[in-house]
Structures are given as C-alpha cells and as structure tokens.
Scaffold this motif. Structure first.
Motif, PDB file in Angstrom:
ATOM      1  N   LYS A  43       0.858  -1.185   0.000  1.00 21.97           N
ATOM      2  CA  LYS A  43       0.000   0.000   0.000  1.00 21.97           C
ATOM      3  C   LYS A  43       0.894   1.235   0.000  1.00 21.97           C
ATOM      4  O   LYS A  43       1.935   1.254   0.648  1.00 21.97           O
ATOM      5  CB  LYS A  43      -0.866   0.024   1.269  1.00 21.97           C
ATOM      6  CG  LYS A  43      -2.007  -0.972   1.269  1.00 21.97           C
ATOM      7  CD  LYS A  43      -3.256  -0.342   1.881  1.00 21.97           C
ATOM      8  CE  LYS A  43      -4.420  -1.331   1.857  1.00 21.97           C
ATOM      9  NZ  LYS A  43      -4.475  -2.039   0.546  1.00 21.97           N
ATOM     10  N   GLU A  50      -4.784   6.641  -0.223  1.00 22.14           N
ATOM     11  CA  GLU A  50      -4.096   5.371  -0.132  1.00 22.14           C
ATOM     12  C   GLU A  50      -4.413   4.526  -1.355  1.00 22.14           C
ATOM     13  O   GLU A  50      -5.526   4.597  -1.891  1.00 22.14           O
ATOM     14  CB  GLU A  50      -4.542   4.624   1.122  1.00 22.14           C
ATOM     15  CG  GLU A  50      -3.585   3.509   1.513  1.00 22.14           C
ATOM     16  CD  GLU A  50      -4.059   2.801   2.779  1.00 22.14           C
ATOM     17  OE1 GLU A  50      -3.283   2.712   3.733  1.00 22.14           O
ATOM     18  OE2 GLU A  50      -5.225   2.344   2.787  1.00 22.14           O
ATOM     19  N   TYR A  51      -3.438   3.784  -1.824  1.00 17.99           N
ATOM     20  CA  TYR A  51      -3.715   2.898  -2.951  1.00 17.99           C
ATOM     21  C   TYR A  51      -2.775   1.714  -2.883  1.00 17.99           C
ATOM     22  O   TYR A  51      -1.797   1.722  -2.151  1.00 17.99           O
ATOM     23  CB  TYR A  51      -3.561   3.633  -4.276  1.00 17.99           C
ATOM     24  CG  TYR A  51      -2.152   4.086  -4.582  1.00 17.99           C
ATOM     25  CD1 TYR A  51      -1.569   5.128  -3.864  1.00 17.99           C
ATOM     26  CD2 TYR A  51      -1.408   3.469  -5.585  1.00 17.99           C
ATOM     27  CE1 TYR A  51      -0.290   5.551  -4.141  1.00 17.99           C
ATOM     28  CE2 TYR A  51      -0.121   3.887  -5.866  1.00 17.99           C
ATOM     29  CZ  TYR A  51       0.436   4.930  -5.140  1.00 17.99           C
ATOM     30  OH  TYR A  51       1.714   5.345  -5.403  1.00 17.99           O
ATOM     31  N   GLU A  52      -3.122   0.698  -3.679  1.00 17.52           N
ATOM     32  CA  GLU A  52      -2.389  -0.557  -3.636  1.00 17.52           C
ATOM     33  C   GLU A  52      -1.573  -0.724  -4.910  1.00 17.52           C
ATOM     34  O   GLU A  52      -2.110  -0.593  -6.011  1.00 17.52           O
ATOM     35  CB  GLU A  52      -3.416  -1.694  -3.527  1.00 17.52           C
ATOM     36  CG  GLU A  52      -2.958  -3.041  -3.984  1.00 17.52           C
ATOM     37  CD  GLU A  52      -2.651  -3.936  -2.791  1.00 17.52           C
ATOM     38  OE1 GLU A  52      -3.254  -3.752  -1.728  1.00 17.52           O
ATOM     39  OE2 GLU A  52      -1.776  -4.804  -2.946  1.00 17.52           O
TER      40      GLU A  52
ATOM     41  N   ARG D 238      -8.331   7.040  -6.867  1.00 17.03           N
ATOM     42  CA  ARG D 238      -7.207   6.349  -7.504  1.00 17.03           C
ATOM     43  C   ARG D 238      -6.122   7.375  -7.795  1.00 17.03           C
ATOM     44  O   ARG D 238      -6.302   8.280  -8.599  1.00 17.03           O
ATOM     45  CB  ARG D 238      -7.652   5.669  -8.789  1.00 17.03           C
ATOM     46  CG  ARG D 238      -6.488   4.996  -9.469  1.00 17.03           C
ATOM     47  CD  ARG D 238      -6.885   3.860 -10.384  1.00 17.03           C
ATOM     48  NE  ARG D 238      -5.930   3.838 -11.485  1.00 17.03           N
ATOM     49  CZ  ARG D 238      -6.195   4.302 -12.696  1.00 17.03           C
ATOM     50  NH1 ARG D 238      -7.385   4.779 -12.973  1.00 17.03           N
ATOM     51  NH2 ARG D 238      -5.273   4.293 -13.630  1.00 17.03           N
TER      52      ARG D 238
END
Ligand SMILES: Nc1ncnc2c1ncn2[C@@H]1O[C@H](COP(=O)(O)OP(=O)(O)O)[C@@H](O)[C@H]1O
Ligand SMILES: Nc1ncnc2c1ncn2[C@@H]1O[C@H](COP(=O)(O)OP(=O)(O)O)[C@@H](O)[C@H]1O
Ligand SMILES: Nc1ncnc2c1ncn2[C@@H]1O[C@H](COP(=O)(O)OP(=O)(O)O)[C@@H](O)[C@H]1O
Lengths: 112, 450, 450, 450, 112, 112
Positions: A43, A50-52, D238
């Motif tokens: 992450k 937040e992003y993966e 995103r």
C-alpha cells in the motif's frame, strides 16, 4: 533442450548469473517484469489517498540448456535465489525443440 | 579584501562620505543612494545564492540512483527551509551580534532595526530619520537575507555526501544544529570579527567558512554512516552511476550562476565606484576559475581514464568555483585560471583517494567543497594579499572545530535514533522506504503503470 | 540605437554630464552613481546571459536521443568554459582594443585598468582617483564580463546543429578558434567600430553578430559533417525524436529569461533616465516578440500539420527572440509582434527546407538563429532606424566571412583528426563511445540496473 | 503597505522630493537616480517573475503522467505568450488607465509615453525633457513589464488544475479572456484604485488578485470539466502519481526564486532608503513564510500519513508563499512563519477535501493558490495593517466575480467547441492525441526505440 | 504451431520485421531484454572506478507461426539478423499448443 | 501444467488480473512489450516530417496454470480483454513440464 524460465527477486540476479556460469551455462536472457502472487503488493499513500501497488518488480531469466544440465540448473537457481521470504519466485521448465546460433548457424547443443 | 563581512560596510559608508566631502557633491554617490545600492546588491546577490539551493537539488538528484531521488529532493528543500528558520531564530545573532573572540550573542530572533521601522511607519519622514537609517550603510534585513542563504549552502553540501542511505529526520536534526550553532559560531571567528579575523585570516566569500565547513561536517557523517551497501564489497569499487546526468549538468550551471551572487555579493557594497569596479573583478575571476576547472577536469579525465567523465567535469567546475571563493578579488585574472585549475585537479585526484579510504561520497562533495576549499583558502596566502600562516591557522581551526562537533552530533544521533536505514530499505530505495512514493513512477523497474 | 557597443557609453557618460551641468545638481544622476549603475547593469544582465548556457544545454539535452545526452551536456559546459577563456586570452582584444576597420589588437589577456587598481588599492581614495575611474563610464571588467557571455552563445548554437555525431575534441577545437578569432574579428567590424559601423550597419544585440554567426558556423559544419546515419535514407526523412521534451521546454524558458540580459543589457548604460526608459522598452519588445513567435508557431503547425508541434513552438519562441535582437528598441511595441511573428514563421518553414537539402540540424539552430537572425537584421532596415542597404551589407559581409573561415577550419579538422565518430559509435551513442557512461543509465534499453 | 500598485509610486517620488528639500541635497537620492532605481527594480523583479512561468511549467510537467507531459509544456509556454500579448492589447488599459470604480479604459495597446520618446529621440536632451520623464517616478514600460508577468501567473494556476484532460485550444481561448478581461477588471478594483481600494482592501502582491483569481477560475473549470477518467471510480480515490518529481522540485524552487520578484518588486519603488529597507523586509518575510510552509507540510504528512509526501511539501512551500503575498511587509518576521505555516497546513488539509468533493486538481493548485490565498488575504486583517472586514469584502467580491464569469466562459466553451478530449484520447494521453508526439519517446511504454 | 523466440541485436529489428512480413507472418511481439553470452559485456570507468557491464542490450522477438512456415521463418530471421560479429543472438523454437485471437475468438492458424 | 502467454491492451490489465484471481489463479508475471500485427501502428508528424510508429504498446501476461483450469483461464482472459476493436491481442498456450516454488521447493501444482 529445456527452456527454463525463472522469475526471481531483482537483488538475486548477479548471484544466479554467476552460479549458472559456474556450471557451464553459456548464456541467458534477462528482462524486467512485474510479478503478482502470494506476496501481495504494498500500500502507498500519495497526496493523502491510499492505494495498492498490485505488482512487485521481478527479474525474469530465460535460459535454454541441454537436457542433461536442466535439472542441475533449476536446483542451482532455486538454491541461489532463495531468501526464504515470500516472493522468492518460480522456476518453470518448457521443452525447446531447437536452438540456432545466428552468427554461426550452429544448431542444437552447439548453439547454446 | 574584506576581513569582516559586516564591518567592512561601515568602511564603505565612510569612504562614501570622504569622497563626498572631497569631491564636488554633484559628482559623488550620495549617502542615501549608496544605502539603496548596497541594500539592492545584498538582495540581488542574495536571490542568486538562494537559487543555488535548486542547483544542489538538481545536481544531487542527477547523481543518485532513481530509487533515492525523491528523498534527496525532499532533503534539499527541507534543509534550505530549516537552515533559514534556524538562522533567524538564533544563528545570525551567534554570528554577528556582539561577537567577542569566539562567539556572538545567544539572543533569539533577528528583526528590522527600530530606525528603519520608524522611517517606514512615519507619516512624514524627517531628515533625521533618513539619516539614522542611512548611517548603517545598508538595510539590516538585506544583510540578514544575504547571510542566510550561505548557511543553506553549507547544509546542501552535507546532503550530497550522505545521500542514498541516511534517514531523513536525523539528517534534518543535524541541519538544525549545523545552521543554528556549528556554522554561525565558526563563522563569527572571521566574518563576525572574532579571533581569526584579528589573526589576519581572510576568506572573501567562504572557501573555508562555507564550503570546507560543509565538507568537514559531511566527512564526519560519512565516516559514521558508512558506505552504501555493496559499494566496496570485494575487489575494488562498485560504481553506482547517477541516474540523470542532464539534471546534474543543469544543477552545476545553476550553481555557477548563483556563484556570481555568492562571490560578487561578498564585496558587500555597491555604493561607490571602487566597490563597483571591485565587484566586476570578482565576477570575472569567478567565471574564469570555474572555466579553468572544467577544462582541467576534461583533460585530466581524458588522460587518466581515456575518456572524459562528465560527472568529473561538473565537479571540476564546482571545484574551480570553491577554490576561487576565498580570494576572487585577484587583480590579475590569469591567477584565477591557475587557482581554479589546481582546485579542479585536486578534486579529480581526491575522488579515487576517498574510495580507497572507503569513504563513500555520493556526489563528490568532499573533493569539491573540502579539498578545493582548503586549497583556495591557502591560495590567498600564496597569490592573494593574505598571510599563508594565518590562512593555514584558519583552515585548521575551523576544520578541527567543525569536524569534532559534527562527529559528536552524528555520534549521538547514531547512538540514539539511528542515522541509517535498514539494508532492506536501502535496497528498496529511500523513496519508497521513507516517502512511500517514487521519483519516476512510470520509468524502469518500479513502474506504476503496471 | 547603439552603433558601437562600447563607444556609446562615452556618449552616455557625456549625456550624464550635460544633464548635470544643465540641471540643478540635486536632480540629476551624479557621475559616480552613473558609473555604479552602468557597471551593475553589465553585471546583472551579464549573469542573465550566462544562464543562457544552461538554457542551451537543456534545450539540446531534450532534443537529442538519450544515447547522446551526456555528450551534449559535456559539450555545452565545455564550450562555455573554453569560449570564456579564449575571449580572455585574445578575443576581447581583437574585438575592442585599437580596432581599425577590420580587426583589433593581437595583444594577449585583458585585465582591470590601472586607474581602477589604483583606486581599489589606495589607502585613502583621492578625488582624482575616483574621477579617473568614473571617467570611463563603467568598470572595464564589467564590460568584459558582459561581452564574454555573448561569445559563448555563438558557440552554443553550433553544438546544437552538430549534435549526435560529432566528436567532442574536434568540436572543442572549433570553439577555440570561433571564440578566439572568428567571432571577435567580425564583431569588431560593428561593435568594435570597424568598417560596418562606419557604413551605418546596426545590430543592437547581435541578430547577425551573434546568432547568424553561430548559424553560419553551424551550417558549414553540418555540410562537412553530414547527416546522422539513417536520417535521410530512402524515402523522405526519418525523424529522431528528442528524448526529453520537458527539458527542452525548460531550456527555452531559461533562454527567454536570459534574453532580457542579452537585449536589455545591450542598452549598455543605466546611468540616466533616458537609458532606463530605453532599457524598459527593450525588455517589452523582447518579451512580445518571443510571445508572437510562440503563437505563430502554434497556429502554423496546427494548420500545416493538423497538430501543434511542441518542438516547433519552442523554436518559434527562440526565433522571435533572435529576430528582435537586432532592433529591440522599436518605439511602437506592436512592431515587435510583427518582427517576432515573421521570424518564427520563417523558422517553421525553414525546418523542412533544410531536410530537403539533407542538412541535418538536430535542434533547429539554423532556422532559429541564422534564418530569423537575417530577418531580424534586415527588419531594422524596414521598421527600425537603420538603412536597408547597410543592413544587407552587414548580413552578407558577416555571412561570407564566417562561412568561409568556418568551412576551412572544419575542412582542416576533417582532413586531419576527423570530426565524425564511426558508424558503430554513432549507433552505440556518443555517451558510451566518447564518455564511457550513460546519461540515464537506469531507464530504457541501456539500463545498468541489470 | 501599498493600496494602489501604481499610485503609490507618486507617493514614493514625492517622498523622495521631500527628503530632498529637507536634507542637504548631497545626502539624498536625486530624482533622476530614483527614477532609474525604480525602473530597474521593476525590470529586475519583473524578470524574476517571468521565470515563474518556467517554474510552473516544470512543476506541472513533474506532476502529470508522462503521456500528458508535452501537452502541459505547450500549454505553459502558450499561456505565458498569450497572456502577455492580451495584456498589451487591452488588459493593462482595463486595469490601470482611467479606472473609475469598476473598470479602466477600453482603449487598445499600450506604448511608451511621448515624454520618454521625446527624451530618447532628442539630439540633445534638455533639462525639461529629463524632468518631465523623471516626474513620472519610473519608466512607463518598466511598470507595464512588471504588471504583465503577474497575469501569466494567474493563467499558469489554471493550467495545472485542468491538466491531463482539457483540450489545448479551448484552454488557450480561456486564457485570452482571463488575461484580457477577467484578471484586469478585478485587479482594477484594487491596484487600479477602484472601489475595493477605496474600501480599504489591501493586497500587497496578489494573494487574492493573482492567486485566488487563478484558483477560482481553475475551480470553475474543474467543476465543468470533470475529473480524469478512473480517478474517483469505485471506492475512494485512484492516485495518478506525477511522473517526474525532480522536475516538480525544480519548479518549486524556481517559483520560490521568482517570488522574490513577485513580492519584492511589489514594493514598487527603490528610490529611497525607506523603500530599500521595506523591500528587504519583504524578501525576508517571503523566504521565511515559504520555509515555514515546507516544515509544516513535512511534519503534517509525517503525522497524518506516517510518511513525508514530497509533493505535499512542495505544495507547502508554495502555499506559504501564496499566504504571505498579501502582506509580506509584516514588521515582525516571526509572524511570517505563522502566516506561511498556517497557509501550508490549510493546503495540506484541503487536498483530500477536494478529492472528497470529486474535484480533480492535478497539481494541487486550488489548495495552494485559492485556499492559502484567501487565508493570506484575511491574515492581513489579523496580523497586518488591514481591516478584517475590508479584507473579507475583497475576497468575496473578487471570488464571486471571477468564479461567475469563468463559469460562464467555461460553460460556453463546453457547449460549443467542447473542452474535454475523448475517453480514448485521454487513455492515449494528450501528447499523442493533441500534439502527435511524446514527451519521453524513449522511456517506458511508448518507447519509439522499438 | 511453433512459438519462435529470437534474441537479436537491436539494430536488426526493422530488417527482421520487414523480412517476416514479406513471407506473410502477420504478427509478432517484441521486448527489450538484456543478454549475457559469449559476447562479454564492456568495461566502463565511472568517476575513476572501472566496472563491468555484464549484460548487453538485445531485442527479443516472439512470433507464433504455422508449422509450415516455421523453418523458413527461422532461416529468414537468422539470415537477416546476421552480422557475423559476436552477439548476433539466438533463435529458439518451442511448440505452441493453441492460439486464440481475442477480438474474434478465432483459434488455430486463423488466429495468427 | 499449461504456460499461457496473453498479449493484451494495456488498459485491460487490471480487469484481466482480477478475473483470473477470481477463478483461483494465484500468480502471474507481466511485462511491457511492443506489438506488431493487423492493427497497424500510427503515423506521426515530428518537426514537419511524417513517420510511422510500427509497434503498438501491449502488455504480456504469462501465467502457468493447472491443466484443469487452463481452458477456463483462456476463455476468461479472452472475454475480459475483448474490446471488439482491432489490436485486442492474442492468447497462446504452451505446455510446461514442471514448476517449482523457490521459497518452499514445492513442485508441480503446489508450486503455482
Ligand atoms: N502461476 C504463475 N505463473 C507465472 N508467474 C508466477 C506464477 N506464480 C507466481 N509467479 C511469479 O512469481 C513471483 C513470486 O510468487 P509469489 O507467489 O509472490 O511468492 P512465492 O514465490 O514466495 O510463492 C510472482 O511475483 C510472479 O511474478
Ligand atoms: N542459452 C541461452 N539461453 C537464452 N538466451 C541465450 C542463450 N545463449 C545466448 N543467449 C542470448 O543470445 C545473445 C547472444 O549470444 P552470445 O553468446 O553473446 O553471442 P553469439 O550469439 O554470437 O554466440 C545473448 O546476449 C543472450 O541474450
Ligand atoms: N503471430 C503472432 N505472434 C506473436 N504475437 C502476435 C502475433 N500476432 C499478433 N500478435 C500480438 O497481438 C497483438 C494484436 O494483434 P493484431 O493483429 O494487431 O490485432 P488483433 O489481435 O485484433 O488481430 C499484436 O500487437 C502482437 O503483439
């Protein structure tokens, strides 16, 4: 001949290369790839969101070797690339029907 | 040659006055005009030096590997900010206010003079108000601004050497101490009118006070921090090539550009024909020394390695600049070529020597700022007006003090919060480890396009 | 309008004096103040032009392919250094000292005047000392500094055209000759007060003397050097897109920024209201011409190719700047839009024409600096105060001289040490071939991460 | 504190004179010298602000994805060009010529004054000619130049927010209207001496007039344009990480550098000790506010997210600068730290808030320029000399006007030619879709090496 | 169907592509790789320190062709990519069990 | 085991990955490639000169799966990656003789 495809951690490349050379593997082709597997991506936070990152950087080694040494080569790659931590990678073996050295036209084992 | 970076101005002002009385009023520069010109010189040369922070940021961004690029960018903008704040909080006072022989005042904050505020706030400015302000020779905050940007330079030098393995926060803490205490205290000895000044030691714009100081602090840090993993493993040195050489080139040009402010502004006055003429001489020497540095590095790397090394040529330009900084007032410009050229040669030779000593200096800051800085300071005792002994004394005094204190600070940081990232983090890169992002997310291995 | 880039200053000084006698002393600019302002103008505008070296470096780094990027960076910092040194060694003297009709003095080195040194070294400055220095109107080295940066510009132009295939050292040798002889000699004809000046030819800041000169030298070189391998093979042109357009954009902005020094400083004086007002007019014309260049290129490429071409728009800005450089003192700013717009249009059309002629100009330096430079010089004869015939004569005289001499120099270099890398080296890229390193080692094909 | 960005100068001149009469002539700044210094201040500070165009270009190039990089470069150089031309064609007149309460004159073009042309063209300058020119306090075109660069800044802000999905030409058309009408009209209310000035609203260098104005225009555009495809699809946000953070860092440093011109030059005079001292104070506050912004953002992101976010720290520096811009004349520098730090904190918090509102601001221009701009303007009513009510009125008046007009313009553009590229083009990237080229053709996915 | 993997020198890509198109090969997939083999990497000096770049840039072409043309394709690649200098590369042939064109769902030879 | 090689449009990667995970495919390796095929490259103009970019950016997914799921995986990739527009890509299936997980030494199906 066997077409060995090994996905390893980038940090292991030099070690694996040297190990293979020691057992007489004359050549290999390497590329930068991204891997997805049990080792989940990490992450990250960017500007508060937040992003993966799903994929992890890996190195793909392709080397075609003679039937005889294939098993040894696979074991060697495995032992050298191992760090016991998740994401160490995989080794796949395919059958290669023929090989040819462009420069000389040699084929078969001579071409490797 | 200015012994005291401040006091000199009084002199300048006086000279203005003399000329005034001597000459027909109409021909000379009036006191108020001199005040304006002196102040504007500080501001213009100050903003030039400020841009050097960008120069260092680009130079270092270009010479580290991609995985540590965002971290070095952050360190550079952070150190410039922190240095400025600390210099406002206490640094300036330690350096210039009531300096005895070894240190200035511990008072906090530094603000405009009452005289200036009185004038600015006056409904109607009286003659006396103007006279009182003008009497100072220059606006107090313009001087502060010009002095402040020098501190940041010192800190920038340190970040380059320790890149790619030091943690951000401990580095910031060191910068706090460097800009609040280490730099101002040693600088007070010379520019503040302390014991080195009385000794006759002279450093026009800071080969020793700014550049060597940064170099010593970096050296102490590099020693305690250790080399990047794999750098000296096994036989010889494993190079870790800089990832973006055009940025490094840009950074060098920007530093060169800013150096006209660094050296030119250190004339500290523009209020008379004498100062203007002297300032022009400083500009020319600065440019010629850097040019000689580039050419020297080109020829040396060609001869030594059979190929010109761009990164060494960039170092050569900077080494030439650092070398001339102690005495850019040479009256025969040819000597500037000599001083700059030798400075660059020393830097080129110092790079492999450091590697032999396993001192890992990512951008070559120690050869450029410390080695060439020492040479430039001594050169004033050779070609310039200074005494060699006095110069040597200054170099040693500053070197011992800065190295010792820096060593202690680094040591304490190491023993407490730790200064180095883990091996895994180092392999992963400081950008992901400390910032959780990548400098070039779409290029190469870490590409986030996938 | 200044015919002679130096003499004019005397004029300025005189005017200062006149004003002085005429007006109540208190209202005018005093001689010493004028001296300081004139000198400071040279220094400030000089450092702006110096940064143009960085602008060219970034523009060219952005427009070559990655494999030749480090080499172009090296060439750019090397040429700036070499040009400055050679101009100090002999160039300035050939250009400005005892210029007859065709050439100045062959004396070596150029250092501060005795009067200035006397003043600077004086225990106590006497009135006469000051007066003698002030009499010159500006500090001699400030003028040298400002003149020096122009030489480097000329050399930068050449490097862009010949990029990606020329060997470093032969290029450096050409720069030595260009900055030591070719540029100074032709410049002496006009700014040195030679025959072109007497003829009434005028070139405010160097559309012809600087830009076309660089363009002609580049043209001669490109002709003898030949195109990049594969560029014109078979049908039509094979584009070799620049590898880093943000850098090219940055370079263009930086050049635009530096151009205020280039043109503004060429007012050559700041010691009177007249000069200040005139300088402001120059700034505005410079900016408007560049702006018109950008807009013209945007519209033209949209219309001609159906898409805006960023690299052409950058060229358009520069072409507008080059075009206005011969006469940025236009008193109706609208004309600056016209001059800049036409300059950009000519450049946009010249690019494919050069390709037809199989002259391979990597960054478009010939369309921008030569073509727009000629136009700008002639434009002074149309919109400005100059005579068209005189302008044409100047263009031709300089063009013939520079092209001829450059051709010979390039020819000799080609016949002796050779000027072009081997086909293999070209395929491999100059960075690895000549510098043994890579500009972006971690990106793309050459990645050293593996 | 200057209410009117122009009128003030008269004041300055007057003060010059007063001092003159009061003091012995020889001690004060003469009128002509003041004229030269005021003019030169406009030019020097003007070229600093001009470079901010490059700063924005690099900041935005670094924060967009590679596939939209060339397009943002083009937009940036185009908007600077168009803004300058439109301000020459009509903008300046609407802002400063015969301003009533709400708008200036609709006359076209703006050229040098007859008095200046008379002086420049005079065979022999008479005393009267000089006096008439000097009477204006500064050269008219130097003021135009300084005012012009501010317009471009406003336009740059818009481009950053709308990047990666807006069509080039509609954007250019908006810039035409923004720089010709929207900006000048609202600016005339304050700097032109219109109703807000009479109301006692004050904005030293444009937290509201320049930065918030750009922010409001961007907000209206972002609302009608919509977010980038996939940005807010499904759960949460995103991220679309900027492709080149060293460039973004460089851009921030360059903006910081230019800001000394932005705020320092807005002192609008350098012709007296008072102005020089005040200008120095402005420089120091500007630098400290930015420094506080960086440190605040570092600490906040560390605490909030567990990692420092470089892009937020860059935003923090800019937010600090924007915040201090309305009142950089604070007489206690400590307050500059407070104003800048709070500005940065607001920006850091505003970023996720905008995402919640699904307003897609690619580079964070709205948090930095609008939010911090409002804060900085109000802060003048808290720490500075302004009245809070007057400040609030100004913020609201400008906000309502700019947002409303911008909304209409964007709406019409959307309804007619359309403002957004197609989904396919967006996926492909604006570089290939609109420019038919790539910013980094050799790196990563689009590599043209294959 | 045969899965042909050819490692060639980057400069040869265009020539090989055109040659293959001429004999009716409809598609191929190309990637940038690093090769290790008899052609040793080169030594470089960086800031006074010499080091060895073990891997050389190569291009990997993957093309799946019909049994019938496989031999011809291999020979053609070999002849076109040949420069007689070391590092010309290798050609490996594997067996591909099936092919599918995503757009149309065609399989087998039609899919190529 | 089957060695599946899928060439798809870059925009489809995430969808395909998720689809595969849903049917229990545990891992895959991805690389950026350039494709040449029926979907011709595009023409571009640079500084007045028109030229053809022959290759289009594609993503190559390599995943080794158990005999059993191979067919399903192929169909799934095909349906997910499909956009009906030219250039959707290809899926090739090869036979993999063995697989090995470096970390654990597991082989065969367990290794996937
Ligand atoms: N079935 C598979 N087919 C192709 N590549 C695979 C497969 N499974 C794993 N990989 C590759 O191996 C890498 C490591 O696998 P992972 O499951 O993450 O850890 P581990 O190897 O320790 O089980 C992955 O990143 C991916 O590149
Ligand atoms: N056994 C192999 N397996 C995979 N790739 C190989 C093998 N041998 C060589 N290669 C690839 O072919 C390239 C050229 O081989 P090399 O031995 O260097 O020269 P030559 O082809 O002239 O014998 C290498 O760089 C490598 O990429
Ligand atoms: N015979 C082939 N061998 C290997 N890859 C191929 C082959 N044919 C096509 N490809 C890959 O598939 C991609 C798409 O194929 P293309 O013919 O362009 O469109 P479509 O898949 O719609 O027929 C190509 O860009 C190429 O990467």
């Amino acid at each position: 001949m066997k077409y060995i495809v090994a996905i390893i951690k980038p940090a292991k490349l030099d070690a694996v290369r040297e190990a293979l050379v020691d057992i007489g593997v004359q050549g290999m082709t390497v590329s930068e790839v991204k891997g997805f597997g049990r080792q989940m991506g990490h992450k990250e936070i960017y500007r508060g969101a937040e992003y993966e990152v799903a994929f992890v950087p890996k190195i793909k080694i392709e080397t075609v070797v003679d039937e005889a040494v294939a098993g040894q080569a696979v074991d060697l790659i495995a032992s050298t690339a191992k760090s016991e931590s998740i994401g160490d990678g995989k080794i796949f073996v395919l059958d290669a029907e023929s090989a040819l050295r462009i420069r000389t036209g040699e084929t078969g084992a001579e071409a490797l | 040659m200015k012994l005291l970076k401040k006091v000199s101005l009084a002199a300048a002002a006086v000279l203005g006055v003399t000329a005034l009385l001597a000459a027909p009023a109409s021909a000379a520069v009036t006191d108020e005009t001199a005040f304006v010109l002196n102040t504007f010189s500080f501001l213009v040369h100050g903003f030039l030096v400020m841009l050097m922070a960008a120069g260092f940021a680009m130079l270092e961004s270009g010479l580290v590997r991609t995985k540590n690029t965002a971290a070095i960018c952050l360190k550079n903008i952070a150190l410039y900010s922190v240095a400025g704040i600390m210099f406002y909080v206490i640094g300036y006072n330690l350096m210039y206010v009531d300096v005895g022989s070894y240190i200035g005042s511990f008072s906090l904050l530094y603000n405009p003079s009452d005289a200036e505020l009185a004038l600015i706030n006056a409904e109607e400015a009286t003659d006396e108000m103007v006279a009182e302000v003008v009497g100072n020779g220059y606006s107090v905050m313009s001087d502060w601004f010009f002095q402040m940007v020098f501190v940041a330079t010192t800190a920038s030098i340190v970040s380059g050497t320790l890149a790619e393995r030091i943690k951000v926060w401990p580095f910031i803490i060191f910068v706090v101490i460097l800009s609040a205490f280490i730099y101002p205290i040693q600088a007070s000895w010379t520019w503040g009118g302390g014991f080195l000044a009385e000794l006759g030691f002279t450093d026009f714009a800071g080969s020793t006070l700014v550049h060597s100081t940064g170099g010593w602090a970096a050296l102490a840090g590099a020693f305690l921090l250790g080399a990047r993993t794999g750098r000296y493993s096994g036989a010889g040195v494993r190079p870790m090539p800089g990832a973006n050489l055009p940025l490094a080139t840009l950074g060098t040009f920007v530093l060169w550009f800013g150096w006209f402010g660094f050296n030119g502004g250190s004339q500290l006055a523009l209020g008379s024909a004498m100062d203007a003429a002297a300032m022009a001489i400083v500009y020319v020497n600065t440019n010629l020394a850097a040019a000689a540095g580039v050419v020297t590095a080109m020829i040396l790397t060609q001869v030594l390695y059979g190929k010109m090394d761009l990164t060494m040529c960039l170092n050569g330009a900077l080494a030439g600049l650092v070398a001339i900084t102690a005495g850019p007032d040479l009256q025969n410009h040819f000597l500037a070529l000599v001083v700059g050229g030798i400075g660059a040669a020393l830097a080129v030779f110092a790079v492999p020597v450091l590697d032999k000593l396993k001192i890992d200096d990512v951008v070559g800051a120690i050869p450029v700022h410390l080695v060439a800085g020492i040479w430039g300071t001594l050169a004033v005792g050779i070609f310039g007006s200074g005494s060699f002994v006095a110069q040597l004394t200054g170099v040693v005094a500053v070197g011992v003090f800065v190295t010792a204190v820096s060593f202690v600070v680094w040591y304490v940081l190491k023993a407490t919060i730790g200064i180095r990232v883990s091996a895994e983090e180092e392999e992963m890169g400081l950008d992901r480890a400390e910032l959780g992002l990548e400098a070039y997310p779409e290029f190469g291995r870490g590409s986030q396009k996938l």
